[in-house]
Every structure is written in structure tokens, then in C-alpha cells.
Scaffold this motif. Structure first.
Motif, PDB file in Angstrom:
ATOM      1  N   PRO A 107       0.980  -1.249  -0.018  1.00  0.00           N
ATOM      2  CA  PRO A 107       0.151  -0.123   0.186  1.00  0.00           C
ATOM      3  C   PRO A 107       0.870   1.312   0.054  1.00  0.00           C
ATOM      4  CG  PRO A 107      -0.320  -1.222   2.188  1.00  0.00           C
ATOM      5  CD  PRO A 107       0.616  -2.022   1.298  1.00  0.00           C
ATOM      6  N   VAL A 108       0.373   2.273  -0.574  1.00  0.00           N
ATOM      7  CA  VAL A 108       1.286   3.510  -0.859  1.00  0.00           C
ATOM      8  C   VAL A 108       0.383   4.510  -0.296  1.00  0.00           C
ATOM      9  CG1 VAL A 108       1.940   5.129  -2.434  1.00  0.00           C
ATOM     10  CG2 VAL A 108       2.376   2.569  -3.020  1.00  0.00           C
ATOM     11  N   PHE A 109       0.681   5.366   0.760  1.00  0.00           N
ATOM     12  CA  PHE A 109      -0.262   6.131   1.493  1.00  0.00           C
ATOM     13  C   PHE A 109      -0.980   7.236   0.708  1.00  0.00           C
ATOM     14  CE2 PHE A 109       3.051   9.026   3.172  1.00  0.00           C
ATOM     15  CZ  PHE A 109       2.227  10.110   3.588  1.00  0.00           C
ATOM     16  N   PHE A 110      -0.224   7.810  -0.330  1.00  0.00           N
ATOM     17  CA  PHE A 110      -0.675   8.875  -1.323  1.00  0.00           C
ATOM     18  C   PHE A 110      -1.867   8.342  -2.040  1.00  0.00           C
ATOM     19  CE2 PHE A 110      -0.999  10.838  -5.485  1.00  0.00           C
ATOM     20  CZ  PHE A 110      -1.192  11.949  -5.116  1.00  0.00           C
ATOM     21  N   SER A 111      -1.783   7.062  -2.340  1.00  0.00           N
ATOM     22  CA  SER A 111      -2.948   6.607  -3.271  1.00  0.00           C
ATOM     23  C   SER A 111      -3.744   5.675  -2.722  1.00  0.00           C
ATOM     24  CB  SER A 111      -2.562   5.770  -4.593  1.00  0.00           C
ATOM     25  OG  SER A 111      -1.476   4.704  -3.971  1.00  0.00           O
ATOM     26  N   GLU A 112      -3.785   5.227  -1.176  1.00  0.00           N
ATOM     27  CA  GLU A 112      -4.478   4.514  -0.634  1.00  0.00           C
ATOM     28  C   GLU A 112      -5.765   5.057  -0.480  1.00  0.00           C
ATOM     29  OE1 GLU A 112      -3.806   0.967   0.487  1.00  0.00           O
ATOM     30  OE2 GLU A 112      -6.143   1.210   0.606  1.00  0.00           O
ATOM     31  N   THR A 113      -6.849   3.996  -0.887  1.00  0.00           N
ATOM     32  CA  THR A 113      -8.198   4.431  -0.619  1.00  0.00           C
ATOM     33  C   THR A 113      -8.944   4.399   0.407  1.00  0.00           C
ATOM     34  OG1 THR A 113      -8.966   2.471  -2.099  1.00  0.00           O
ATOM     35  CG2 THR A 113      -8.567   4.693  -3.433  1.00  0.00           C
ATOM     36  N   ASP A 114      -8.398   2.754   1.134  1.00  0.00           N
ATOM     37  CA  ASP A 114      -9.214   2.407   2.461  1.00  0.00           C
ATOM     38  C   ASP A 114      -8.693   3.506   3.579  1.00  0.00           C
ATOM     39  OD1 ASP A 114      -9.924  -0.458   3.776  1.00  0.00           O
ATOM     40  OD2 ASP A 114      -9.142   1.124   5.127  1.00  0.00           O
ATOM     41  N   THR A 115      -9.704   4.283   4.235  1.00  0.00           N
ATOM     42  CA  THR A 115      -9.394   4.982   5.218  1.00  0.00           C
ATOM     43  C   THR A 115      -8.534   4.582   6.168  1.00  0.00           C
ATOM     44  OG1 THR A 115     -11.771   4.834   5.633  1.00  0.00           O
ATOM     45  CG2 THR A 115     -10.840   7.266   5.041  1.00  0.00           C
ATOM     46  N   LYS A 116      -9.025   3.267   6.794  1.00  0.00           N
ATOM     47  CA  LYS A 116      -8.110   2.642   7.891  1.00  0.00           C
ATOM     48  C   LYS A 116      -6.535   2.522   7.735  1.00  0.00           C
ATOM     49  CE  LYS A 116     -11.376   0.634  11.268  1.00  0.00           C
ATOM     50  NZ  LYS A 116     -12.319  -0.146  11.298  1.00  0.00           N
ATOM     51  N   ILE A 117      -6.502   1.921   6.447  1.00  0.00           N
ATOM     52  CA  ILE A 117      -4.993   1.575   6.130  1.00  0.00           C
ATOM     53  C   ILE A 117      -4.370   2.935   5.858  1.00  0.00           C
ATOM     54  CG2 ILE A 117      -3.396   0.406   4.329  1.00  0.00           C
ATOM     55  CD1 ILE A 117      -5.771  -1.595   3.653  1.00  0.00           C
ATOM     56  N   HIS A 118      -4.919   3.904   5.302  1.00  0.00           N
ATOM     57  CA  HIS A 118      -4.478   5.142   4.979  1.00  0.00           C
ATOM     58  C   HIS A 118      -4.027   5.741   6.273  1.00  0.00           C
ATOM     59  CE1 HIS A 118      -4.546   9.597   4.809  1.00  0.00           C
ATOM     60  NE2 HIS A 118      -3.648   9.508   3.927  1.00  0.00           N
ATOM     61  N   GLY A 119      -4.816   5.652   7.259  1.00  0.00           N
ATOM     62  CA  GLY A 119      -4.565   6.134   8.789  1.00  0.00           C
ATOM     63  C   GLY A 119      -3.121   5.597   9.403  1.00  0.00           C
ATOM     64  N   ALA A 120      -3.091   4.102   9.300  1.00  0.00           N
ATOM     65  CA  ALA A 120      -2.064   3.529   9.799  1.00  0.00           C
ATOM     66  C   ALA A 120      -0.779   3.810   9.110  1.00  0.00           C
ATOM     67  CB  ALA A 120      -2.375   2.414   9.731  1.00  0.00           C
ATOM     68  N   LEU A 121      -0.720   4.147   7.718  1.00  0.00           N
ATOM     69  CA  LEU A 121       0.197   4.628   6.730  1.00  0.00           C
ATOM     70  C   LEU A 121       0.958   5.720   7.112  1.00  0.00           C
ATOM     71  CD1 LEU A 121      -0.960   3.017   3.430  1.00  0.00           C
ATOM     72  CD2 LEU A 121       1.116   1.972   4.715  1.00  0.00           C
ATOM     73  N   ARG A 122      -0.421   6.659   7.191  1.00  0.00           N
ATOM     74  CA  ARG A 122       0.030   8.039   7.269  1.00  0.00           C
ATOM     75  C   ARG A 122       0.641   8.429   8.861  1.00  0.00           C
ATOM     76  NH1 ARG A 122      -1.949  13.651   4.896  1.00  0.00           N
ATOM     77  NH2 ARG A 122      -1.445  15.012   6.498  1.00  0.00           N
ATOM     78  N   ARG A 123       0.294   7.413   9.999  1.00  0.00           N
ATOM     79  CA  ARG A 123       0.381   8.045  11.219  1.00  0.00           C
ATOM     80  C   ARG A 123       2.123   7.329  11.429  1.00  0.00           C
ATOM     81  NH1 ARG A 123      -4.559   6.579  12.455  1.00  0.00           N
ATOM     82  NH2 ARG A 123      -4.126   4.353  12.696  1.00  0.00           N
ATOM     83  N   ARG A 124       2.509   6.257  10.569  1.00  0.00           N
ATOM     84  CA  ARG A 124       3.616   5.756  11.045  1.00  0.00           C
ATOM     85  C   ARG A 124       4.876   6.494  10.420  1.00  0.00           C
ATOM     86  NH1 ARG A 124       4.840   0.141   7.310  1.00  0.00           N
ATOM     87  NH2 ARG A 124       4.657   1.272   5.234  1.00  0.00           N
ATOM     88  N   VAL A 125       4.569   7.551   9.412  1.00  0.00           N
ATOM     89  CA  VAL A 125       5.637   8.410   9.041  1.00  0.00           C
ATOM     90  C   VAL A 125       5.418   9.908   9.329  1.00  0.00           C
ATOM     91  CG1 VAL A 125       6.020   7.278   6.755  1.00  0.00           C
ATOM     92  CG2 VAL A 125       4.120   8.884   6.721  1.00  0.00           C
ATOM     93  N   SER A 126       4.162  10.209  10.023  1.00  0.00           N
ATOM     94  CA  SER A 126       3.925  11.695  10.455  1.00  0.00           C
ATOM     95  C   SER A 126       5.134  12.123  11.256  1.00  0.00           C
ATOM     96  CB  SER A 126       2.546  11.831  10.879  1.00  0.00           C
ATOM     97  OG  SER A 126       2.465  11.123  12.148  1.00  0.00           O
ATOM     98  N   ALA A 127       5.735  11.430  12.108  1.00  0.00           N
ATOM     99  CA  ALA A 127       6.668  12.324  12.995  1.00  0.00           C
ATOM    100  C   ALA A 127       7.791  12.894  12.204  1.00  0.00           C
ATOM    101  CB  ALA A 127       7.283  11.238  14.104  1.00  0.00           C
ATOM    102  N   ALA A 128       8.358  12.076  11.113  1.00  0.00           N
ATOM    103  CA  ALA A 128       9.135  12.445   9.923  1.00  0.00           C
ATOM    104  C   ALA A 128       8.920  13.870   9.350  1.00  0.00           C
ATOM    105  CB  ALA A 128       9.543  11.430   9.060  1.00  0.00           C
ATOM    106  N   PHE A 129       7.794  14.111   9.190  1.00  0.00           N
ATOM    107  CA  PHE A 129       7.254  15.346   8.597  1.00  0.00           C
ATOM    108  C   PHE A 129       6.614  16.501   9.423  1.00  0.00           C
ATOM    109  CE2 PHE A 129       6.666  11.979   5.540  1.00  0.00           C
ATOM    110  CZ  PHE A 129       6.810  12.361   4.321  1.00  0.00           C
ATOM    111  N   SER A 130       6.783  16.605  10.842  1.00  0.00           N
ATOM    112  CA  SER A 130       6.241  17.396  11.742  1.00  0.00           C
ATOM    113  C   SER A 130       7.463  18.505  11.850  1.00  0.00           C
ATOM    114  CB  SER A 130       6.411  17.036  13.256  1.00  0.00           C
ATOM    115  OG  SER A 130       7.828  16.752  13.556  1.00  0.00           O
ATOM    116  N   MET A 131       6.711  19.801  12.113  1.00  0.00           N
ATOM    117  CA  MET A 131       7.539  20.818  12.094  1.00  0.00           C
ATOM    118  C   MET A 131       8.675  20.638  13.019  1.00  0.00           C
ATOM    119  SD  MET A 131       8.147  23.693  10.595  1.00  0.00           S
ATOM    120  CE  MET A 131       6.719  24.754   9.770  1.00  0.00           C
ATOM    121  N   SER A 132       8.879  20.028  14.158  1.00  0.00           N
ATOM    122  CA  SER A 132       9.857  20.179  14.838  1.00  0.00           C
ATOM    123  C   SER A 132      10.960  19.263  14.186  1.00  0.00           C
ATOM    124  CB  SER A 132       9.642  19.535  16.336  1.00  0.00           C
ATOM    125  OG  SER A 132       8.854  18.158  16.184  1.00  0.00           O
TER     126      SER A 132
END
Ligand code: HEM
Length: 448
Positions: A107-132
Motif C-alpha cells: 500500500p502507498v499512502f498517497f494513493s491508498e483509498t481505504d481510510t483505515k489503512i491510510h490512517g495507519a500508513l500516515r501515522r507511521r511516517v507523520s513524525a518525520a514530517f512534523s515541524m519540529s
């Protein structure tokens, strides 16, 4: 027999036309006649690279809801925007996004259409994109800017013409290289498209995006025949390039010893509980940063440069704001991102330029959520593919006023309440919901 077959075909075709024109759930929605019959007109305009004008003109001609293909409506409407692109939206991405996933078996989080899978994919990378996190990397962004200014100055002193479109492109690819792989991609150093990475990436985006509505989508260009004829399809060449970087890091051969996005991705948890993290998952996330981040940020910078150079009074006011800040803060080193946040005019120029020419102009397609949606007197049944183009939404006169097409940084400075209201409708980064741009912080730090 021949007569019967042609009669059957004629009747079928007539029935098909009558259905699409008069009985289809979108039959009552205005739009060009051709779009009621076929989606090819819209696809042709995508390929033709005129969609940024087409979609604005279509809404000016037909109103807030336009049928742009037999099964697809384009919308510019404040209420619909909140339902489709803000926090808590239940609208799922459509299968148009599959075009970005075809060559990848995870699964690729840009194109994932399932909201649950997308949420899990986005959560696991979001720290790398935070402003801090991004601010920790700011010195690497600055090192790229130093190389850029140094080289541009040399060319200017030699009296050469400088193509800022090219330089912003080289700059942003080097920045994403620094942040993702711990080193610049050698674009500005060599003043070439080293490894063909920019050409490959642009070609990948062009084909994937434009083929999204067609049968087989990007498989028309990502297939074994094209790879054999062309030494790799654009997507395959781009993935192979990223793959090589990931393997070099894993084997300690890339000479980088600092924390960067790749080191974050290598520590990600796999999605399945008892699986090991696969290299391809790391490749996908790293490719996301380069693929989604470099070209878009370069376009944002070009929009800003274009409007500043077109408007000498804006240039002068901006220069004065920055010069005054340097004097008042007794600044001896380059201004930091956080310091730029104290420059209201600079912020408003960037917001206004990227509003008028947002980097992404295609339709951000979503299915109408359960229960359907009423827009400007038209009912859109649940599941209907609908979308907003950031450029059409950002020029909607109902939100931005009669002067929506005018470059007016002052509109962001009128009063804080108005500016918050406008920002909540700004579609440059895809709205403010769970599918909005995750790379916005990096884009802002690079551009400001
Ligand atoms: C000026 C710069 C940028 C602009 C205007 C921009 C714009 C957008 C827009 C409009 C979307 C929504 C796309 C959709 O719904 O189809 C989006 C999503 C995304 N952007 Fe950006 N972007 C920029 C920079 C970046 C950067 C620097 C990165 C990476 C470091 C990035 C990574 C992504 C990703 C991964 C998504 C998908 C998010 C998801 O589906 O959850 N973007 N961006």
C-alpha cells in the motif's frame, strides 16, 4: 444478419446516448455537451496541460457544479469543500489514484483509498514530517540555499541569463535529497540533471497523472515492453534509483551518518503484525518525498518569483521588510524559518502567489460520502466521483471576492479573522483534512 447486427448496435448506441444525456444521475448538471457523452475531452485536456485554465473557465461558464465527464462532477463550493477535504471528512479517494500504485505490491499512502489503512500508513511516517523534525533539518536546507545563491551570483556577475525555473528545480531536488537521503542529489553542484532524476520524475508524474482515467492506467507506460524498448519505464527507473539509495544506506555504503527521513523510514513498523519491514515499503516512502515534494515546491517558488518580478512595488516592499528585520534584529547570519514568520508581508506574498498558481491543479477526486450531497441545487448521490481542482477553488469569487484573479497580498493582511477564514478555504495544499499535504512544513521551510 449484418442488418440485424448494425440495427442492434445502432439501438444500443442510441440507448446509451439517451441514458447519458437524459437519465443518468448527473444528467441535470451543466457542462460542455461532449462531457456528457465521454470523459475523453477531460483526459485530452489533462494531456494537453491546459487544465489549469480549462477548469477555471468551465466554472466561470457553468457555475459551481460542472459535469466534466459522464460520471464525474467538478465542484467549487464552500460547503462541499468542508465535506470533502476537512478534518473528519468521510470522503474516500477514488480509483483514479490507483494509477500511482500499479508497479508497487504494497500500500502507498498517497494513493491508498481505504481510510483505515491510510490512517495507519500516515501515522507511521507523520513524525518525520512534523515541524519540529523539519526544523532540525533546516541547516541542510540552508546549505542548499547557500550553494544556490553562490552559483547564481557567479552567473549573474558573468552577465549570463539565469533560468530560475531550472534553478528552483535543481534546488528543491537537492533539498529533498539532503532531507531524505542525507545528501544533496548533485543537481546544483554539477548544474545538470544528474542521474536523470528530474526528467524521470517529471515523466513519471506526467504519465501517471494523465493516464489515471484510462483503462489500465499507467500500465500503458509501466510495462515490460516499454522497459525493454526504453531501458526502463519512468516509474521503474525512478523506483530503481530510490531502491539503490535505500540499499546503499542499509549496507552502510552511502557515507551518511546522520538522522534523516530515510533513517526514520527504516525504523517504521510493518503494517502486518508478524511481518518484517520490507525494503519496498521504505522505497515507497522515500520515493513519496522526492516524487511529491521536489517538483511541487519548485512550482511554488516559481509562482512567488513570477509575481514578485511582475510587481516592482511588491519587490520593494518585501526587500524593505527583510532589510529592516536584519537591522532591527542585528542579524549577521541568514534569516531562519522561524524568523521569517515575523515578516507578515513575506508570508502574505507567498500565500497569495501559491493561491493563484497552486502546484497541483488536477481534480482531487473523492467519492461523495454516504447520504449524498446537495450542491447549488444539484443532488449528487453517494459514491459519485467528484473533485475540486485547487486552482479553481482558489479563484472562486464566492470565497475570494470579485478580485479573486488579482495578485493582492494585502488580502491576507486585512484582519486576522478574515485571514483565518481565507486560509481555511485555501486548497493549495489539498485542504485541511487527513488527506491534505503531509509535506507542507517542508515546503514552507524551503520557500520562506
Ligand atoms: C508547494 C509544495 C507542495 C504543494 C503545493 C503540495 C500539494 C499537495 C496537495 C494538493 C495534496 C493533496 C493531493 C490529493 O488529494 O490528491 C498533497 C498531498 C501530499 N503531499 Fe504535498 N505538496 C507540496 C509539497 C510536498 C512535499 C515537500 C512533500 C514531501 C516531503 C509532499 C508530500 C505529499 C504526500 C505524501 C501527500 C499525500 C498525503 C495523503 O494522501 O495522506 N508534498 N500535496
Amino acid at each position: 444478419m449484418t442488418v440485424n447486427l448494425s440495427l442492434v448496435l445502432t439501438l444500443w448506441f442510441t440507448g446509451f446516448l439517451v441514458y447519458r444525456l437524459f437519465f443518468h444521475p448527473l444528467a441535470g448538471i451543466p457542462g460542455p455537451f461532449i462531457c456528457k457523452i465521454t470523459g475523453l475531452w477531460r483526459t485530452y485536456r489533462y494531456f494537453n496541460m491546459t487544465w489549469h485554465d480549462d477548469i477555471v473557465n468551465l466554472h466561470r461558464a457553468y457555475g459551481p457544479v460542472v459535469r466534466i465527464a459522464p460520471n464525474e462532477a467538478s465542484i467549487v463550493d464552500a460547503g462541499a469543500q468542508k465535506k470533502l477535504y476537512s478534518h473528519g471528512s468521510k470522503a474516500r479517494k477514488t480509483s483514479w489514484y490507483d494509477t500511482w500504485s500499479t508497479s508497487v505490491p504494497v500500500p502507498v499512502f498517497f494513493s491508498e483509498t481505504d481510510t483505515k489503512i491510510h490512517g495507519a500508513l500516515r501515522r507511521r511516517v507523520s513524525a518525520a514530517f512534523s515541524m519540529s523534525s523539519i526544523l532540525k533539518y533546516e541547516k541542510y536546507v540552508q546549505s542548499c540555499l547557500d550553494v544556490c545563491y553562490g552559483k547564481i551570483r557567479k552567473h549573474a556577475e558573468a552577465g549570463r541569463i539565469i533560468d530560475m525555473s531550472e534553478w528552483t528545480h535543481m534546488l528543491t531536488f537537492d533539498i529533498v535529497g539532503e532531507l531524505t537521503f542525507g545528501q544533496a542529489l548533485g543537481q546544483m553542484e554539477t548544474e545538470t540533471d544528474l542521474d536523470d532524476v528530474r526528467k524521470t520524475n517529471t515523466s513519471d508524474i506526467y504519465w501517471a497523472g494523465n493516464l489515471g482515467h484510462m483503462w489500465l492506467q499507467s500500465r500503458w507506460v509501466n510495462n515490460l515492453v516499454v522497459e525493454w524498448l526504453n531501458a526502463g519505464s519512468p516509474a521503474a527507473r525512478f523506483s530503481a534509483w530510490v531502491f539503490e539509495k535505500v540499499i546503499m544506506r542499509k549496507e552502510g555504503r552511502d557515507g551518511s551518518d546522520r538522522e534523516d527521513m530515510l533513517s526514520h523510514f527504516l525504523k517504521m513498523k510493518p503494517l502486518g503484525t508478524n511481518k518484517a519491514l520490507e525494503d519496498i515499503e521504505v522505497v515507497v516512502e522515500s520515493a513519496n518525498v522526492v516524487g511529491a515534494g521536489a517538483d511541487t515546491t519548485a512550482i511554488g517558488m516559481r509562482s512567488c518569483l513570477y509575481f514578485i518580478l511582475q510587481n516592482p512595488s511588491v519587490y520593494q516592499r518585501l526587500q524593505k521588510e527583510i532589510d529592516d528585520y536584519y537591522v532591527s534584529a542585528n542579524l549577521q547570519q541568514p534569516i531562519s524559518f522561524q524568523q521569517t514568520q515575523e515578516l507578515p508581508y513575506l508570508k502574505s506574498v507567498i500565500a497569495e502567489a501559491t493561491r493563484l498558481y497552486p502546484s497541483i491543479v488536477y481534480q482531487l477526486l473523492r467519492h461523495v460520502p454516504d447520504g449524498g450531497m446537495e450542491v447549488n441545487g444539484h443532488f449528487l448521490p453517494a459514491g459519485t466521483p467528484v473533485g475540486m481542482s485547487p486552482i479553481a477553488a482558489n479563484r472562486d469569487k464566492a470565497i475570494w471576492g470579485e478580485d479573486a484573479d488579482v495578485f493582492l497580498p494585502e488580502r491576507w493582511l486585512e484582519d486576522p479573522e478574515r485571514s483565518t477564514y481565507l486560509e481555511s478555504y485555501n486548497m493549495t495544499y489539498g485542504g485541511h483534512g487527513s488527506r491534505a499535504c503531509i509535506g507542507r512544513n517542508l515546503a514552507l521551510v524551503s520557500t520562506d
